[in-house]
Design a protein around this motif. Structure first.
Motif, PDB file in Angstrom:
ATOM      1  N   THR A   1       8.080   1.469  -3.903  1.00  9.18           N
ATOM      2  CA  THR A   1       8.773   0.354  -3.243  1.00  9.18           C
ATOM      3  C   THR A   1       9.037  -0.840  -4.165  1.00  9.18           C
ATOM      4  O   THR A   1       9.856  -1.686  -3.830  1.00  9.18           O
ATOM      5  CB  THR A   1       7.989  -0.113  -2.000  1.00  9.18           C
ATOM      6  OG1 THR A   1       6.616  -0.335  -2.376  1.00  9.18           O
ATOM      7  CG2 THR A   1       8.057   0.923  -0.889  1.00  9.18           C
ATOM      8  N   ASP A   2       8.361  -0.909  -5.314  1.00  7.82           N
ATOM      9  CA  ASP A   2       8.718  -1.942  -6.294  1.00  7.82           C
ATOM     10  C   ASP A   2      10.085  -1.626  -6.913  1.00  7.82           C
ATOM     11  O   ASP A   2      10.794  -2.512  -7.376  1.00  7.82           O
ATOM     12  CB  ASP A   2       7.679  -2.036  -7.414  1.00  7.82           C
ATOM     13  CG  ASP A   2       6.399  -2.729  -6.956  1.00  7.82           C
ATOM     14  OD1 ASP A   2       6.443  -3.477  -5.951  1.00  7.82           O
ATOM     15  OD2 ASP A   2       5.357  -2.509  -7.598  1.00  7.82           O
ATOM     16  N   PHE A   3      10.433  -0.361  -6.909  1.00  9.71           N
ATOM     17  CA  PHE A   3      11.715   0.071  -7.469  1.00  9.71           C
ATOM     18  C   PHE A   3      12.800   0.171  -6.403  1.00  9.71           C
ATOM     19  O   PHE A   3      13.971  -0.084  -6.662  1.00  9.71           O
ATOM     20  CB  PHE A   3      11.563   1.422  -8.180  1.00  9.71           C
ATOM     21  CG  PHE A   3      10.793   1.320  -9.458  1.00  9.71           C
ATOM     22  CD1 PHE A   3      11.448   1.283 -10.678  1.00  9.71           C
ATOM     23  CD2 PHE A   3       9.405   1.210  -9.451  1.00  9.71           C
ATOM     24  CE1 PHE A   3      10.734   1.151 -11.865  1.00  9.71           C
ATOM     25  CE2 PHE A   3       8.685   1.080 -10.620  1.00  9.71           C
ATOM     26  CZ  PHE A   3       9.348   1.053 -11.836  1.00  9.71           C
TER      27      PHE A   3
ATOM     28  N   ASN B   1       7.664   2.651   3.291  1.00 11.70           N
ATOM     29  CA  ASN B   1       7.795   3.739   2.324  1.00 11.70           C
ATOM     30  C   ASN B   1       7.755   5.093   3.038  1.00 11.70           C
ATOM     31  O   ASN B   1       6.782   5.848   2.940  1.00 11.70           O
ATOM     32  CB  ASN B   1       6.699   3.626   1.272  1.00 11.70           C
ATOM     33  CG  ASN B   1       6.994   4.483   0.045  1.00 11.70           C
ATOM     34  OD1 ASN B   1       8.111   4.968  -0.124  1.00 11.70           O
ATOM     35  ND2 ASN B   1       6.002   4.666  -0.793  1.00 11.70           N
ATOM     36  N   HIS B   2       8.813   5.342   3.788  1.00 15.94           N
ATOM     37  CA  HIS B   2       9.001   6.609   4.513  1.00 15.94           C
ATOM     38  C   HIS B   2      10.512   6.764   4.542  1.00 15.94           C
ATOM     39  O   HIS B   2      11.217   5.840   4.991  1.00 15.94           O
ATOM     40  CB  HIS B   2       8.390   6.480   5.917  1.00 15.94           C
ATOM     41  CG  HIS B   2       8.628   7.637   6.828  1.00 15.94           C
ATOM     42  ND1 HIS B   2       7.632   8.242   7.560  1.00 15.94           N
ATOM     43  CD2 HIS B   2       9.771   8.293   7.160  1.00 15.94           C
ATOM     44  CE1 HIS B   2       8.145   9.222   8.292  1.00 15.94           C
ATOM     45  NE2 HIS B   2       9.452   9.264   8.058  1.00 15.94           N
TER      46      HIS B   2
ATOM     47  N   ASN C   1       0.860  -1.180   0.000  1.00 12.77           N
ATOM     48  CA  ASN C   1       0.000   0.000   0.000  1.00 12.77           C
ATOM     49  C   ASN C   1       0.899   1.234   0.000  1.00 12.77           C
ATOM     50  O   ASN C   1       2.094   1.128  -0.295  1.00 12.77           O
ATOM     51  CB  ASN C   1      -1.003  -0.040   1.166  1.00 12.77           C
ATOM     52  CG  ASN C   1      -0.348   0.057   2.537  1.00 12.77           C
ATOM     53  OD1 ASN C   1       0.761   0.550   2.690  1.00 12.77           O
ATOM     54  ND2 ASN C   1      -1.032  -0.446   3.551  1.00 12.77           N
ATOM     55  N   ASP C   2       0.359   2.398   0.329  1.00 15.01           N
ATOM     56  CA  ASP C   2       1.156   3.628   0.274  1.00 15.01           C
ATOM     57  C   ASP C   2       2.304   3.634   1.283  1.00 15.01           C
ATOM     58  O   ASP C   2       3.262   4.379   1.119  1.00 15.01           O
ATOM     59  CB  ASP C   2       0.270   4.854   0.558  1.00 15.01           C
ATOM     60  CG  ASP C   2      -0.628   5.181  -0.629  1.00 15.01           C
ATOM     61  OD1 ASP C   2      -0.372   4.660  -1.727  1.00 15.01           O
ATOM     62  OD2 ASP C   2      -1.584   5.962  -0.441  1.00 15.01           O
ATOM     63  N   PHE C   3       2.204   2.819   2.327  1.00 16.55           N
ATOM     64  CA  PHE C   3       3.155   2.910   3.437  1.00 16.55           C
ATOM     65  C   PHE C   3       4.047   1.684   3.607  1.00 16.55           C
ATOM     66  O   PHE C   3       5.101   1.765   4.220  1.00 16.55           O
ATOM     67  CB  PHE C   3       2.404   3.149   4.749  1.00 16.55           C
ATOM     68  CG  PHE C   3       1.454   4.306   4.686  1.00 16.55           C
ATOM     69  CD1 PHE C   3       1.939   5.597   4.499  1.00 16.55           C
ATOM     70  CD2 PHE C   3       0.085   4.116   4.798  1.00 16.55           C
ATOM     71  CE1 PHE C   3       1.074   6.672   4.426  1.00 16.55           C
ATOM     72  CE2 PHE C   3      -0.790   5.192   4.724  1.00 16.55           C
ATOM     73  CZ  PHE C   3      -0.298   6.476   4.536  1.00 16.55           C
ATOM     74  N   ILE C   4       3.606   0.553   3.105  1.00 18.32           N
ATOM     75  CA  ILE C   4       4.260  -0.720   3.403  1.00 18.32           C
ATOM     76  C   ILE C   4       4.337  -1.546   2.122  1.00 18.32           C
ATOM     77  O   ILE C   4       3.419  -1.522   1.310  1.00 18.32           O
ATOM     78  CB  ILE C   4       3.378  -1.498   4.433  1.00 18.32           C
ATOM     79  CG1 ILE C   4       3.494  -0.885   5.821  1.00 18.32           C
ATOM     80  CG2 ILE C   4       3.708  -2.966   4.484  1.00 18.32           C
ATOM     81  CD1 ILE C   4       4.791  -1.172   6.515  1.00 18.32           C
TER      82      ILE C   4
END
Ligand SMILES: [Zn+2]
Length: 156
Positions: free
Chosen positions: A117-119, A125-126, A6-9
């Protein structure tokens, strides 16, 4: 069932079994585990130092073959390099210089993943900086590897 990303993990980038469990729980909560208000909920290591822009702690799941594995976590929620205040760079370097002095690092490496985070292969994702000092004098030592990017087939 929550998605792995998701946006964070991004649970797909987790390494240790108990880390996967904690990250799945966080993914269900849909909040950022490195934002300060949530950090204390999941992060069991003490905050060693707090600056204007960064906090210093140690990695809860240190990479294999590390002697030291510090995390410098940006205090505001940020995912891209362009989210960083330019002055935060000064503070970052000042803080890592202090760590080098205090812990007498023989040598090591710094890594900061950013963006999708795929890259980046980041789990959280912080923006955070990893400071790694390898346990290079250990008999069973193998070089510490830091992954950047995730293969297509591992994306869920
Ligand atoms: Zn955050």
């Amino acid at each position: 069932m929550a998605q792995n990303k998701n946006d964070f993990i991004n649970v797909n980038n987790s390494r240790e079994k108990d880390q996967v469990e904690v990250m799945k729980k966080i993914a269900n909560e849909a909040h950022c585990p490195f934002c300060l208000e949530n950090l204390r909920l999941y992060h069991k290591k003490p905050i060693l130092k707090e600056g204007k822009f960064w906090v210093i702690t140690t990695n809860q799941w240190p990479y294999e073959h590390t002697k030291h594995h510090f995390l410098l976590i940006y205090k505001e929620h940020a995912t891209k390099l362009t989210d960083l205040e330019t002055e935060a760079g000064n503070e970052l370097f000042s803080m890592i210089k202090d760590l080098e002095k205090e812990y007498h690092f023989e040598g090591g490496g710094l890594a900061m993943r950013f963006g999708d985070t795929d890259f980046s292969a980041g789990t959280v994702n912080h923006l955070h900086v990893q400071l790694v000092v390898p346990d290079a004098m250990a008999k069973d030592f193998e070089p510490v590897k830091i992954k950047i990017g995730l293969q297509w087939e591992k994306r869920k």
